[in-house]
Design a protein around this motif. Structure first.
Motif, PDB file in Angstrom:
ATOM      1  N   GLY A  30       0.818  -1.218   0.000  1.00 21.96           N
ATOM      2  CA  GLY A  30       0.000   0.000   0.000  1.00 21.96           C
ATOM      3  C   GLY A  30       0.846   1.259   0.000  1.00 21.96           C
ATOM      4  N   THR A  31       1.917   1.246   0.758  1.00 20.58           N
ATOM      5  CA  THR A  31       2.817   2.400   0.818  1.00 20.58           C
ATOM      6  C   THR A  31       3.499   2.633  -0.528  1.00 20.58           C
ATOM      7  OG1 THR A  31       3.201   1.979   3.169  1.00 20.58           O
ATOM      8  CG2 THR A  31       4.797   3.391   2.037  1.00 20.58           C
ATOM      9  N   ILE A  32       3.964   1.564  -1.138  1.00 15.79           N
ATOM     10  CA  ILE A  32       4.628   1.686  -2.442  1.00 15.79           C
ATOM     11  C   ILE A  32       3.658   2.206  -3.498  1.00 15.79           C
ATOM     12  CG2 ILE A  32       5.670   0.359  -4.338  1.00 15.79           C
ATOM     13  CD1 ILE A  32       6.968  -1.415  -2.142  1.00 15.79           C
ATOM     14  N   VAL A  33       2.474   1.636  -3.552  1.00 15.70           N
ATOM     15  CA  VAL A  33       1.484   2.068  -4.546  1.00 15.70           C
ATOM     16  C   VAL A  33       1.084   3.515  -4.305  1.00 15.70           C
ATOM     17  CG1 VAL A  33      -0.905   1.728  -5.312  1.00 15.70           C
ATOM     18  CG2 VAL A  33       0.638  -0.221  -5.133  1.00 15.70           C
ATOM     19  N   THR A  34       0.901   3.890  -3.061  1.00 16.34           N
ATOM     20  CA  THR A  34       0.551   5.279  -2.744  1.00 16.34           C
ATOM     21  C   THR A  34       1.656   6.227  -3.189  1.00 16.34           C
ATOM     22  OG1 THR A  34      -0.758   4.549  -0.856  1.00 16.34           O
ATOM     23  CG2 THR A  34      -0.121   6.861  -0.895  1.00 16.34           C
ATOM     24  N   SER A  54     -15.529   1.976  -7.410  1.00 15.90           N
ATOM     25  CA  SER A  54     -16.254   2.581  -6.288  1.00 15.90           C
ATOM     26  C   SER A  54     -17.339   1.657  -5.759  1.00 15.90           C
ATOM     27  CB  SER A  54     -16.876   3.909  -6.709  1.00 15.90           C
ATOM     28  OG  SER A  54     -15.877   4.844  -6.974  1.00 15.90           O
ATOM     29  N   PHE A  55     -17.863   0.825  -6.617  1.00 12.86           N
ATOM     30  CA  PHE A  55     -18.836  -0.178  -6.196  1.00 12.86           C
ATOM     31  C   PHE A  55     -18.140  -1.481  -5.813  1.00 12.86           C
ATOM     32  CE2 PHE A  55     -21.215  -3.967  -7.503  1.00 12.86           C
ATOM     33  CZ  PHE A  55     -22.263  -3.903  -6.605  1.00 12.86           C
ATOM     34  N   LEU A  56     -17.196  -1.904  -6.636  1.00  8.93           N
ATOM     35  CA  LEU A  56     -16.580  -3.218  -6.489  1.00  8.93           C
ATOM     36  C   LEU A  56     -15.710  -3.347  -5.234  1.00  8.93           C
ATOM     37  CD1 LEU A  56     -17.200  -5.306  -8.643  1.00  8.93           C
ATOM     38  CD2 LEU A  56     -14.867  -5.075  -9.452  1.00  8.93           C
ATOM     39  N   VAL A  57     -14.894  -2.353  -4.951  1.00 13.08           N
ATOM     40  CA  VAL A  57     -13.964  -2.445  -3.821  1.00 13.08           C
ATOM     41  C   VAL A  57     -14.713  -2.612  -2.490  1.00 13.08           C
ATOM     42  CG1 VAL A  57     -12.204  -1.198  -2.498  1.00 13.08           C
ATOM     43  CG2 VAL A  57     -12.037  -1.337  -4.985  1.00 13.08           C
ATOM     44  N   PRO A  58     -15.696  -1.774  -2.170  1.00 10.71           N
ATOM     45  CA  PRO A  58     -16.418  -2.001  -0.913  1.00 10.71           C
ATOM     46  C   PRO A  58     -17.181  -3.331  -0.897  1.00 10.71           C
ATOM     47  CG  PRO A  58     -16.881   0.197  -1.754  1.00 10.71           C
ATOM     48  CD  PRO A  58     -16.123  -0.526  -2.813  1.00 10.71           C
ATOM     49  N   ALA A  59     -17.748  -3.708  -2.058  1.00  9.60           N
ATOM     50  CA  ALA A  59     -18.496  -4.975  -2.104  1.00  9.60           C
ATOM     51  C   ALA A  59     -17.582  -6.168  -1.850  1.00  9.60           C
ATOM     52  CB  ALA A  59     -19.195  -5.109  -3.463  1.00  9.60           C
ATOM     53  N   ILE A 111      -5.890  -1.932  -2.912  1.00  8.80           N
ATOM     54  CA  ILE A 111      -4.627  -1.269  -3.256  1.00  8.80           C
ATOM     55  C   ILE A 111      -4.446  -1.239  -4.773  1.00  8.80           C
ATOM     56  CG2 ILE A 111      -2.110  -1.395  -3.063  1.00  8.80           C
ATOM     57  CD1 ILE A 111      -2.568  -2.629  -0.244  1.00  8.80           C
ATOM     58  N   ILE A 112      -4.810  -2.320  -5.432  1.00 10.86           N
ATOM     59  CA  ILE A 112      -4.727  -2.360  -6.896  1.00 10.86           C
ATOM     60  C   ILE A 112      -5.681  -1.325  -7.506  1.00 10.86           C
ATOM     61  CG2 ILE A 112      -5.224  -3.791  -8.927  1.00 10.86           C
ATOM     62  CD1 ILE A 112      -4.064  -6.146  -7.241  1.00 10.86           C
ATOM     63  N   ALA A 113      -6.836  -1.118  -6.870  1.00 11.05           N
ATOM     64  CA  ALA A 113      -7.764  -0.081  -7.336  1.00 11.05           C
ATOM     65  C   ALA A 113      -7.117   1.291  -7.240  1.00 11.05           C
ATOM     66  CB  ALA A 113      -9.058  -0.133  -6.535  1.00 11.05           C
ATOM     67  N   VAL A 114      -6.338   1.520  -6.181  1.00  4.47           N
ATOM     68  CA  VAL A 114      -5.600   2.789  -6.056  1.00  4.47           C
ATOM     69  C   VAL A 114      -4.604   2.911  -7.199  1.00  4.47           C
ATOM     70  CG1 VAL A 114      -3.934   4.076  -4.652  1.00  4.47           C
ATOM     71  CG2 VAL A 114      -5.852   2.914  -3.545  1.00  4.47           C
ATOM     72  N   LEU A 115      -3.902   1.839  -7.487  1.00  4.06           N
ATOM     73  CA  LEU A 115      -2.912   1.851  -8.562  1.00  4.06           C
ATOM     74  C   LEU A 115      -3.544   2.164  -9.910  1.00  4.06           C
ATOM     75  CD1 LEU A 115       0.056   1.263  -9.388  1.00  4.06           C
ATOM     76  CD2 LEU A 115      -0.634  -1.114  -9.702  1.00  4.06           C
ATOM     77  N   VAL A 120      -6.716   7.586  -3.911  1.00  3.68           N
ATOM     78  CA  VAL A 120      -6.229   7.029  -2.649  1.00  3.68           C
ATOM     79  C   VAL A 120      -7.339   6.795  -1.623  1.00  3.68           C
ATOM     80  CG1 VAL A 120      -3.866   7.879  -2.889  1.00  3.68           C
ATOM     81  CG2 VAL A 120      -5.587   9.318  -1.796  1.00  3.68           C
ATOM     82  N   ARG A 121      -8.556   7.193  -1.936  1.00  7.87           N
ATOM     83  CA  ARG A 121      -9.663   6.945  -1.008  1.00  7.87           C
ATOM     84  C   ARG A 121      -9.892   5.451  -0.783  1.00  7.87           C
ATOM     85  NH1 ARG A 121     -14.294  10.527  -3.551  1.00  7.87           N
ATOM     86  NH2 ARG A 121     -13.320   9.620  -5.381  1.00  7.87           N
ATOM     87  N   PHE A 122      -9.497   4.630  -1.759  1.00  9.07           N
ATOM     88  CA  PHE A 122      -9.650   3.185  -1.600  1.00  9.07           C
ATOM     89  C   PHE A 122      -8.776   2.635  -0.479  1.00  9.07           C
ATOM     90  CE2 PHE A 122     -10.878   3.515  -6.206  1.00  9.07           C
ATOM     91  CZ  PHE A 122     -12.214   3.216  -6.006  1.00  9.07           C
ATOM     92  N   LEU A 123      -7.769   3.410  -0.093  1.00  8.64           N
ATOM     93  CA  LEU A 123      -6.910   2.971   1.006  1.00  8.64           C
ATOM     94  C   LEU A 123      -7.661   2.927   2.329  1.00  8.64           C
ATOM     95  CD1 LEU A 123      -3.517   4.701   0.178  1.00  8.64           C
ATOM     96  CD2 LEU A 123      -4.137   2.296  -0.092  1.00  8.64           C
ATOM     97  N   ALA A 124      -8.758   3.642   2.447  1.00  4.53           N
ATOM     98  CA  ALA A 124      -9.569   3.571   3.667  1.00  4.53           C
ATOM     99  C   ALA A 124     -10.079   2.152   3.869  1.00  4.53           C
ATOM    100  CB  ALA A 124     -10.729   4.558   3.586  1.00  4.53           C
ATOM    101  N   ILE A 125     -10.467   1.507   2.782  1.00  4.45           N
ATOM    102  CA  ILE A 125     -10.922   0.112   2.859  1.00  4.45           C
ATOM    103  C   ILE A 125      -9.762  -0.778   3.289  1.00  4.45           C
ATOM    104  CG2 ILE A 125     -11.851  -1.809   1.507  1.00  4.45           C
ATOM    105  CD1 ILE A 125     -13.967   0.198   1.412  1.00  4.45           C
TER     106      ILE A 125
END
Length: 161
Positions: A30-34, A54-59, A111-115, A120-125
């Motif tokens: 996560g740190t590297i991708v960020t 935005s739908f897939l990551v939380p699901a 993390i891949i979604a962030v990439l 970076v909001r996906f990092l909250a998950i």
């Protein structure tokens, strides 16, 4: 029947190392991708994927966390019907690894979604899933409670810690 301690020795050390490796791996990735997305080293900013992720990551995260807990509890019910401590510990180890995998997979996916989206909001998950993994850290008392151990098995378990 007394437990054969040769199979149980190092149980908590091994599980703690495995647990730490999984958590540290997620944090490092996560740190590297960020860093790569924040500093523009990688430009994969495909904002067309943002609505999908935005739908897939939380699901996926919710499904992984729920499945991890449900499967773990089901396995615990099966494990508690076993007789000796070694069988319980071996099956408990497998159940914990399954639970960790069902937390780790969605964390890596987020993390891949962030990439892919540079959002970076996906990092909250990811943080939530890492916190769940930290909460699920193996320990003597948690193991004894999960396995509903009797006093004799508890004494053996405390000697393993």
């Amino acid at each position: 029947m007394p437990a054969d301690n040769s199979n149980s020795n190092g149980f908590f050390k091994m599980m703690s190392v495995l647990h730490a490796a999984l958590v540290i791996g997620i944090v490092i990735f996560g740190t590297i991708v960020t860093a790569l997305t924040t500093y523009g080293t990688i430009k994969l900013d495909d904002s067309g994927l943002l609505p999908v992720f935005s739908f897939l990551v939380p699901a996926v995260a919710i499904a992984g966390a729920v499945a991890g807990n449900v499967i773990f509890k089901k396995k615990l019910n099966e494990i508690n019907n076993l007789g000796d401590l070694d069988s319980k510990l071996n099956n408990y180890r497998a159940a914990l690894i399954m639970k960790y995998a069902l937390y780790e997979g969605p964390a890596l996916f987020s993390i891949i979604a962030v990439l892919l989206t540079a959002d970076v909001r996906f990092l909250a998950i990811t943080v939530i899933l890492v916190l769940l993994m930290l909460y699920a850290r193996p320990g003597i008392q948690k193991t004894a409670t999960d396995l509903s151990l009797n006093e004799q098995d508890m004494a053996i378990l405390e000697n393993l810690g």
